[in-house]
Design a protein around this motif. Structure first.
Motif, PDB file in Angstrom:
ATOM      1  N   HIS A 102       0.820  -1.209   0.000  1.00  0.00           N
ATOM      2  CA  HIS A 102       0.000   0.000   0.000  1.00  0.00           C
ATOM      3  C   HIS A 102       0.859   1.266   0.000  1.00  0.00           C
ATOM      4  CE1 HIS A 102      -3.519   2.431   0.787  1.00  0.00           C
ATOM      5  NE2 HIS A 102      -2.832   3.041   1.742  1.00  0.00           N
ATOM      6  N   HIS A 106       1.349   4.382  -2.845  1.00  0.00           N
ATOM      7  CA  HIS A 106       1.358   5.851  -2.678  1.00  0.00           C
ATOM      8  C   HIS A 106       2.590   6.441  -3.383  1.00  0.00           C
ATOM      9  CE1 HIS A 106      -1.496   7.070   0.720  1.00  0.00           C
ATOM     10  NE2 HIS A 106      -1.689   5.759   0.639  1.00  0.00           N
ATOM     11  N   CYS A 198      -6.261   9.270   2.839  1.00  0.00           N
ATOM     12  CA  CYS A 198      -6.277   7.807   2.852  1.00  0.00           C
ATOM     13  C   CYS A 198      -6.599   7.291   4.251  1.00  0.00           C
ATOM     14  CB  CYS A 198      -4.918   7.264   2.401  1.00  0.00           C
ATOM     15  SG  CYS A 198      -4.896   5.470   2.248  1.00  0.00           S
ATOM     16  N   HIS A 202      -0.155   2.387   6.911  1.00  0.00           N
ATOM     17  CA  HIS A 202       1.086   2.750   6.220  1.00  0.00           C
ATOM     18  C   HIS A 202       2.298   2.447   7.063  1.00  0.00           C
ATOM     19  CE1 HIS A 202      -2.248   5.271   4.830  1.00  0.00           C
ATOM     20  NE2 HIS A 202      -1.723   5.079   3.633  1.00  0.00           N
TER      21      HIS A 202
HETATM   22 ZN   LIG Z   1      -2.893   4.892   2.004  1.00  0.00          ZN
END
Ligand SMILES: [Zn+2]
Length: 375
Positions: A102, A106, A198, A202
């Motif tokens: 993920h 980004h 988002c 992360h």
């Molecule tokens: Zn994200």
């Protein structure tokens, strides 16, 4: 409460079972708080366990019940009672990989924006080979540039932080893409490299997402689909490919990066041999044709059995039996079914319409080589 948004590195937590139910598809629970990430935004759900007075149950999946309320539903391997105090533990190895995929997405989306002004419209992160869909038709050079840029962003070791801003404040933040939610918006900042709205999980720094490797790309829905792999999974991909190339290099007695040469040579030789082989087969069929017409039953090399049978179809009034030394046979002509019955008596098996093909035990070949069979 979604604890994973506060700390994406915590794996254990305590909670109370607020609701629990079962239906024909499975068992479910909503907890007072959770670290389990529900499937969304292209990132797969967490799995793990819940422990309590009832023992231990597996969390097989987690999803958001309704966008409006956003409750996280845990799909369980067995039912648990409402009101129970539970300890939850998420499967960290799996989650960390998801965070790598993920976070890499980004970084890569920002890199693609910078390198080619390409806009990410959709992502898929549910397997080690992830995809980013771009609105635009991308050029190879720009994609390579973006890949290099993503590599720099990894080694820059940018800190990653998440914070909330109100809808009104949003205008002050140069987001990569407009947010999909309203009210308090969660923003995720990767140093001064990327800023996006988002709700996902992360990594702490961009370095943990590396390496980021673009695998390929293709035209997709008027734009481009870019395939990539990141983190541990990119490393595993590298290991697998390195091992494969090393084995091939050993087999060809060359350097791994030189393998293409002997492979191409082998390919060229194969094409040449195929051509030669075809010519030889045709010549052999021609040479055998006369004897087949004369004798009706003939021993022929296996590789030309089918070709010769096809050729003999032009003599439709005659019945032919072609046998190979290994016991394969081709049978054609008006009396083929009758001959097949006789062959079956010798242990043959086979079928087919115009040309009956099959095999009989090798030791019966000599016995079957009898012109009276078809006369
Ligand atoms: Zn994200």
């Amino acid at each position: 409460m979604r604890l994973y948004q506060l700390d994406s590195y915590a794996t254990r937590f305590e909670a109370r079972v607020e609701r629990a139910w079962s239906d024909e598809k499975g068992h479910y629970a909503v907890l007072s708080q959770t670290f389990f990430y529900p499937e969304s935004g292209g990132q797969p759900a967490d799995t793990g366990v819940l422990r309590g007075p009832f023992g231990e149950v597996r969390v097989l999946h987690a999803y958001e019940e309704e966008k409006a309320f956003g409750e996280v539903v845990h799909v369980l391997s067995a039912p648990i009672p409402e009101g129970a105090e539970v300890e939850g533990e998420i499967d960290w190895k799996r989650r960390f990989r998801h965070m790598q995929r993920h976070t890499a997405q980004h970084i890569l989306s920002q890199a693609l924006l910078r390198a080619g002004n390409y806009h990410t419209v959709a992502v898929s992160l549910d397997s080690p080979v992830c995809t980013v869909d771009l609105e635009e038709e991308a050029e190879e050079e720009r994609i390579r540039e973006a890949e290099a840029l993503a590599g720099f962003a990894v080694y820059a070791d940018y800190p990653i932080e998440a914070f909330y801003v109100s809808e009104e404040e949003l205008a002050r933040y140069p987001l990569r893409r407009p947010p999909k939610v309203r009210g308090q918006v969660r923003l995720v900042r990767i140093g001064d490299f990327d800023l996006a709205a988002c709700g996902g999980t992360h990594l702490r720094t961009s370095a943990q997402a590396g390496p980021i490797k673009v695998l390929k790309w293709e035209r997709y829905k008027g734009g481009t689909r870019v395939y990539f792999t990141a983190g541990w999974e990119a490393l595993e991909d590298y290991h697998a490919k390195h091992a494969l190339l090393s084995r091939l290099a050993l087999a060809f007695s060359t350097h791994p990066l030189e393998v293409e040469k002997p492979v191409r040579k082998l390919q060229d030789e194969l094409y040449a041999l195929k051509g030669e082989n075809q010519a030889l087969k045709e010549a052999l069929v021609e040479a055998l044709l006369g004897r087949a017409l004369e004798e009706g039953v003939l021993l022929v090399p296996g590789p030309v059995l089918g070709d010769l049978a096809k050729k003999l179809l032009s003599w439709s009034e005659k019945t032919f039996l072609l046998l190979s030394p290994e016991g394969r046979f081709a049978l054609l002509g008006p009396r083929r079914q009758e001959v097949l019955e006789r062959l079956k008596a010798l242990g043959a098996k086979g079928g087919g319409k115009e040309v009956v093909q099959g095999a009989l035990p090798q030791e019966k070949v000599a016995e079957a080589l009898d012109p009276r069979l078809v006369s």
